[in-house]
Motif scaffolding. Structure first.
Motif, short mmCIF file in Angstrom:
data_model
loop_
_atom_site.label_atom_id
_atom_site.label_comp_id
_atom_site.label_asym_id
_atom_site.label_seq_id
_atom_site.Cartn_x
_atom_site.Cartn_y
_atom_site.Cartn_z
N VAL A 111 0.86 -1.18 0.00
CA VAL A 111 0.00 0.00 0.00
C VAL A 111 0.89 1.23 0.00
O VAL A 111 2.08 1.16 0.31
N VAL A 112 0.31 2.38 -0.35
CA VAL A 112 1.02 3.65 -0.28
C VAL A 112 0.74 4.29 1.07
O VAL A 112 -0.38 4.20 1.60
N GLU A 113 1.74 4.90 1.65
CA GLU A 113 1.62 5.55 2.95
C GLU A 113 0.37 6.43 3.01
O GLU A 113 0.12 7.22 2.12
N LYS A 119 4.73 1.94 0.95
CA LYS A 119 5.55 2.80 0.10
C LYS A 119 5.51 4.24 0.59
O LYS A 119 4.46 4.72 1.02
N ASP A 120 6.64 4.90 0.51
CA ASP A 120 6.73 6.31 0.88
C ASP A 120 6.04 7.14 -0.21
O ASP A 120 6.41 7.09 -1.37
N LYS A 121 5.00 7.87 0.17
CA LYS A 121 4.22 8.62 -0.82
C LYS A 121 5.00 9.78 -1.43
O LYS A 121 4.61 10.30 -2.48
N SER A 122 6.11 10.18 -0.80
CA SER A 122 6.90 11.28 -1.34
C SER A 122 7.88 10.82 -2.41
O SER A 122 8.51 11.63 -3.07
N LEU A 123 8.03 9.48 -2.57
CA LEU A 123 8.93 8.96 -3.58
C LEU A 123 8.19 8.79 -4.90
O LEU A 123 7.10 8.25 -4.95
N ASN A 124 8.82 9.25 -5.97
CA ASN A 124 8.17 9.22 -7.27
C ASN A 124 8.49 7.97 -8.07
O ASN A 124 7.95 7.77 -9.15
N ASP A 125 9.41 7.15 -7.58
CA ASP A 125 9.82 5.96 -8.30
C ASP A 125 8.75 4.89 -8.20
O ASP A 125 8.50 4.34 -7.14
N PRO A 126 8.08 4.53 -9.32
CA PRO A 126 7.00 3.54 -9.26
C PRO A 126 7.48 2.13 -8.98
O PRO A 126 6.69 1.26 -8.64
N PHE A 127 8.79 1.90 -9.13
CA PHE A 127 9.34 0.56 -8.92
C PHE A 127 9.99 0.41 -7.55
O PHE A 127 10.54 -0.62 -7.23
#
Length: 292
Positions: free
Chosen positions: A41-43, A130-138
């Motif tokens: 999940v995303v944060e 997942k850290d929502k501030s990170l833009n890397d989808p992988f």
């Protein structure tokens, strides 16, 4: 008779595949059905960790977190002081889903659905946040593959407010009981990894290691508003901890001081007028007393 025995064996296998609920009930005892090994999940999103138990009978279902061995729920009761955790069990159903509202990065790790049968049966599931501030989808958070014996904790509050041109100092503590410590500790500002030679400059990194604890320090000099954002500490043996930094401009600070000073001047003027009035009235009272 051999032909009948062969047909009976194939019939049993087919029933076990097509009707697992019926076969588990026929053989007796609770059974935890297959479920996903991990969930991502995303944060900030809500996480639903599934657990389907057939033929539960008079036994109970418990959810536990491996990281600290805390019991989160037992039956329909919640034992976690964090009210974000709750078990979802529609009446008459076989589902015992652990729901986690507004997931944090620290919620990531291994969880277990348990049934207090004899012997006890369990089903582990790995939650990835997942850290929502990170833009890397992988990008995938790193956790222990078997269990989480590594505890990563950023020291101090999770939200930092500081003035422009000051120094940002962050400390990350990694406890690694019974496992080898990290070879390296990586620091990120959002999705950007921080190095000594990062384009930003003014970055200092320091790491201290003991048998069961590693401490990593990040220091940024002369911060600006561009340094605002989420900073994450990630050892290469798994785990992650983050903190949000808000850098306020000097203009904002000056405006606050100006308002405070203006308020002080106004209050001072009022006090001066009051003092003058007091002196005048006091003098007038003295004169009246003298003439009498």
């Amino acid at each position: 008779m051999k032909c009948f025995g062969l047909h009976y064996t194939w019939l049993s296998i087919a029933l076990a595949i097509l009707l697992p609920d019926w076969t588990s009930s026929w053989f007796g005892g609770p059974v935890i059905m297959d479920s996903p090994v991990n969930l991502t999940v995303v944060e900030g999103e809500q996480a639903f960790l599934p657990c389907r138990v057939v033929n539960l009978g008079d036994k109970s279902v418990t959810w536990m977190r491996r990281k600290n061995l805390h019991i989160l729920t037992a039956g329909m009761q919640t034992y976690s002081p964090d009210d974000r955790f709750k078990v979802l069990h529609p009446p008459g159903s076989e589902e015992w889903t652990l729901a986690i509202k507004y997931t944090h990065l620290d919620d990531g790790g291994w969880y277990e659905c348990q049934v207090n049968s004899d012997p006890k049966i369990t089903r582990p599931i790995l939650l990835l946040v997942k850290d929502k501030s990170l833009n890397d989808p992988f990008y995938e958070p790193e956790y222990e593959l078997v269990d989480n014996r590594t505890q990563v904790q950023m020291e101090g509050p999770s939200e930092r407010y500081m003035q422009q041109s000051s120094i940002l100092s962050l400390v990350c503590s990694i406890r690694h009981k019974d496992v080898q410590g990290p070879d390296q500790v990586m620091w990120f500002h959002g999705a950007v990894r921080l190095h000594y030679d990062s384009p930003r400059g003014g970055i200092a990194l320091q790491t201290e290691k003991t048998i069961d604890r590693t401490v990593s320090r990040l220091r940024l000099s002369n911060v600006t508003s561009e340094d605002s954002g989420r900073y994450s500490c990630r050892p290469d043996i798994g785990g992650i901890s983050s903190v949000s930094v808000h850098v306020q401009s000097s203009q904002h600070h000056a405006a606050v001081q100006h308002n405070t000073q203006s308020s002080g001047v106004t209050n001072g003027s009022k006090s001066s007028v009051a003092l003058q009035f007091f002196l005048l009235t006091s003098g007038h009272a003295v004169l009246i007393s003298h003439f009498r």
